[in-house]
Design a protein around this motif. Structure first.
Motif, mmCIF file in Angstrom:
data_model
loop_
_atom_site.group_PDB
_atom_site.id
_atom_site.type_symbol
_atom_site.label_atom_id
_atom_site.label_comp_id
_atom_site.label_asym_id
_atom_site.label_seq_id
_atom_site.Cartn_x
_atom_site.Cartn_y
_atom_site.Cartn_z
ATOM 1 N N GLY A 182 5.714 12.469 43.950
ATOM 2 C CA GLY A 182 5.998 13.198 42.717
ATOM 3 C C GLY A 182 4.770 13.334 41.841
ATOM 4 N N ARG A 183 4.606 14.506 41.232
ATOM 5 C CA ARG A 183 3.424 14.790 40.421
ATOM 6 C C ARG A 183 3.816 15.212 39.013
ATOM 7 N N VAL A 184 2.930 14.930 38.080
ATOM 8 C CA VAL A 184 3.053 15.428 36.720
ATOM 9 C C VAL A 184 1.919 16.411 36.479
ATOM 10 N N MET A 185 2.211 17.456 35.700
ATOM 11 C CA MET A 185 1.204 18.463 35.375
ATOM 12 C C MET A 185 1.536 18.991 33.983
ATOM 13 N N VAL A 186 0.711 18.669 32.996
ATOM 14 C CA VAL A 186 0.994 19.039 31.618
ATOM 15 C C VAL A 186 -0.211 19.745 31.003
ATOM 16 N N THR A 187 0.064 20.644 30.053
ATOM 17 C CA THR A 187 -0.988 21.389 29.379
ATOM 18 C C THR A 187 -0.783 21.319 27.873
ATOM 19 N N ASP A 188 -1.888 21.240 27.166
ATOM 20 C CA ASP A 188 -1.861 21.295 25.701
ATOM 21 C C ASP A 188 -3.267 21.628 25.226
ATOM 22 N N PHE A 189 -3.365 22.056 23.963
ATOM 23 C CA PHE A 189 -4.692 22.403 23.457
ATOM 24 C C PHE A 189 -5.520 21.144 23.223
ATOM 25 N N GLU A 190 -6.816 21.301 23.338
ATOM 26 C CA GLU A 190 -7.734 20.163 23.277
ATOM 27 C C GLU A 190 -8.140 19.854 21.838
ATOM 28 N N ASP A 191 -8.235 18.568 21.544
ATOM 29 C CA ASP A 191 -8.811 18.121 20.274
ATOM 30 C C ASP A 191 -10.327 18.185 20.430
ATOM 31 N N PHE A 192 -10.924 19.277 19.948
ATOM 32 C CA PHE A 192 -12.368 19.475 20.108
ATOM 33 C C PHE A 192 -13.113 19.221 18.801
ATOM 34 N N GLY A 193 -12.411 18.615 17.827
ATOM 35 C CA GLY A 193 -13.047 18.310 16.550
ATOM 36 C C GLY A 193 -12.185 18.771 15.394
ATOM 37 N N PRO A 194 -12.703 18.692 14.167
ATOM 38 C CA PRO A 194 -11.917 19.042 12.978
ATOM 39 C C PRO A 194 -11.304 20.441 13.031
ATOM 40 N N ALA A 195 -11.964 21.377 13.683
ATOM 41 C CA ALA A 195 -11.452 22.748 13.729
ATOM 42 C C ALA A 195 -10.160 22.860 14.523
ATOM 43 N N ALA A 196 -9.855 21.876 15.366
ATOM 44 C CA ALA A 196 -8.626 21.929 16.156
ATOM 45 C C ALA A 196 -7.391 21.884 15.270
ATOM 46 N N ARG A 197 -7.524 21.347 14.061
ATOM 47 C CA ARG A 197 -6.399 21.284 13.126
ATOM 48 C C ARG A 197 -5.870 22.681 12.797
ATOM 49 N N GLN A 198 -6.725 23.676 12.917
ATOM 50 C CA GLN A 198 -6.331 25.038 12.560
ATOM 51 C C GLN A 198 -5.299 25.635 13.501
ATOM 52 N N PHE A 199 -5.009 24.967 14.614
ATOM 53 C CA PHE A 199 -4.030 25.505 15.561
ATOM 54 C C PHE A 199 -2.687 25.742 14.877
ATOM 55 N N HIS A 200 -2.336 24.860 13.935
ATOM 56 C CA HIS A 200 -1.089 25.011 13.197
ATOM 57 C C HIS A 200 -1.373 25.382 11.742
ATOM 58 N N PRO A 201 -0.606 26.311 11.181
ATOM 59 C CA PRO A 201 -0.707 26.528 9.738
ATOM 60 C C PRO A 201 -0.222 25.290 8.994
ATOM 61 N N GLU A 202 -0.683 25.115 7.773
ATOM 62 C CA GLU A 202 -0.339 23.925 7.012
ATOM 63 C C GLU A 202 1.164 23.773 6.824
ATOM 64 N N SER A 203 1.896 24.891 6.769
ATOM 65 C CA SER A 203 3.347 24.830 6.561
ATOM 66 C C SER A 203 4.092 24.247 7.751
ATOM 67 N N LYS A 204 3.404 24.129 8.905
ATOM 68 C CA LYS A 204 4.063 23.615 10.105
ATOM 69 C C LYS A 204 3.463 22.294 10.572
ATOM 70 N N MET A 205 2.810 21.578 9.690
ATOM 71 C CA MET A 205 2.188 20.308 10.063
ATOM 72 C C MET A 205 3.191 19.165 10.192
ATOM 73 N N ASP A 206 4.356 19.288 9.546
ATOM 74 C CA ASP A 206 5.343 18.225 9.638
ATOM 75 C C ASP A 206 5.831 18.111 11.081
ATOM 76 N N GLY A 207 5.652 16.959 11.686
ATOM 77 C CA GLY A 207 6.037 16.765 13.082
ATOM 78 C C GLY A 207 4.893 16.897 14.062
ATOM 79 N N VAL A 208 3.716 17.299 13.579
ATOM 80 C CA VAL A 208 2.523 17.345 14.433
ATOM 81 C C VAL A 208 1.896 15.954 14.437
ATOM 82 N N GLU A 209 1.910 15.298 15.594
ATOM 83 C CA GLU A 209 1.431 13.918 15.695
ATOM 84 C C GLU A 209 -0.070 13.823 15.909
ATOM 85 N N ARG A 210 -0.665 14.876 16.484
ATOM 86 C CA ARG A 210 -2.114 14.882 16.743
ATOM 87 C C ARG A 210 -2.558 16.327 16.894
ATOM 88 N N HIS A 211 -3.791 16.578 16.567
ATOM 89 C CA HIS A 211 -4.314 17.943 16.622
ATOM 90 C C HIS A 211 -4.994 18.155 17.976
#
Length: 268
Positions: A182-211
């Protein structure tokens, strides 16, 4: 997943598929998965789980390539949207007479949409255990199974940044896979520094555990959960419009976000 995430995704379920960034990210992830999975003759035998499936965009994309898809999400609204897609009736033959835009064939009707796949089983739950009674169901035969099913592949797309405890999440995934194969294969955006926070608008930060996620951290998490043959690498990049100022709600030029794909196999 936290209650804040569940509330947000219930509210956004009906409009989720209209977001072009969601559609593009899913299409790119689907392409990345297929490039790393076995050839069709083997992949067609796979029973897979899509964990955090949302409205089922990835599940629907993968369904024609595999034996079955068990699609799981903690947000009831997302699962309801997927069920609605799966319950759509195919058009009656001859009912689609809308002309197409082909200048060489103006009188030819558009081809009817294909019927929805019959090998997807949607489940509304926050999966925390491989022994869940909700896993006693074969999506293809629609029959109960005497023991919880184990999977050839578990995928998860754009979910990790919402998960409070990644070690707990991957421990559950590990236990849901076939030992040895059995294999796992997952994708998500990379934390490449402070600019990664911009992936979400500020109004949707509640529930975001990491950028985003980090290569070294993901490797440690997968190996800590018992996975072998671990590989973490960049899979693709995607441009996404971001707020011109945090909290402004005004979208400006796109920022390019790299995405990581994280793989591992459950040891025998």
């Amino acid at each position: 997943m936290t209650e804040a995430n569940t509330v947000r995704f219930n509210e956004e379920a009906l409009s989720w598929d209209s977001n072009p960034s969601v559609q593009l990210a899913t299409a790119l992830a689907h392409k990345a998965y297929l490039a790393r999975l076995p050839p069709p003759e083997i992949l067609s035998t796979y029973d897979i789980m899509d964990l955090g499936c949302g409205t089922g965009l990835l599940s629907l994309a993968l369904a024609p390539s595999v034996r079955s898809v068990t699609a799981i999400d903690a947000a009831e609204g997302m699962i309801a949207a997927l069920r609605s897609k799966l319950e759509q009736q195919p058009p009656t033959p001859g009912s689609n007479t809308t002309p197409n835009n082909d200048p060489d064939n103006n009188n030819s009707p558009n081809p009817p949409a294909p019927p929805p796949p019959t090998n997807i089983h949607p489940i509304h739950t926050l999966l925390t255990s491989a022994t869940s009674p909700l896993l006693h169901h074969d999506p293809l035969t629609h029959l109960p199974t005497p023991t919880p099913r184990r999977f050839d592949l578990i995928v998860s797309h754009l979910v990790l940044h919402h998960i409070p405890s990644l070690p707990t999440f991957f421990a559950t995934i590990h236990d849901c896979l076939h030992p040895g194969t059995g294999r796992v294969m997952v994708t998500d955006f990379e934390d490449f520094g402070p600019a990664a926070r911009q992936f979400h608008p500020e109004s949707k930060m509640d529930g975001v555990e990491r950028h985003g996620i980090q290569e070294g951290v993901m490797r440690e998490v997968l190996e800590g959960a018992g996975f072998v043959d671990v590989k973490v690498e960049r899979a693709f990049e995607m441009g996404k419009e971001v707020e011109t100022e945090p909290g402004s709600g005004v979208l400006g030029p796109a920022v390019v976000f790299p995405f990581l794909i994280c793989e591992g196999r459950r040891a025998a």
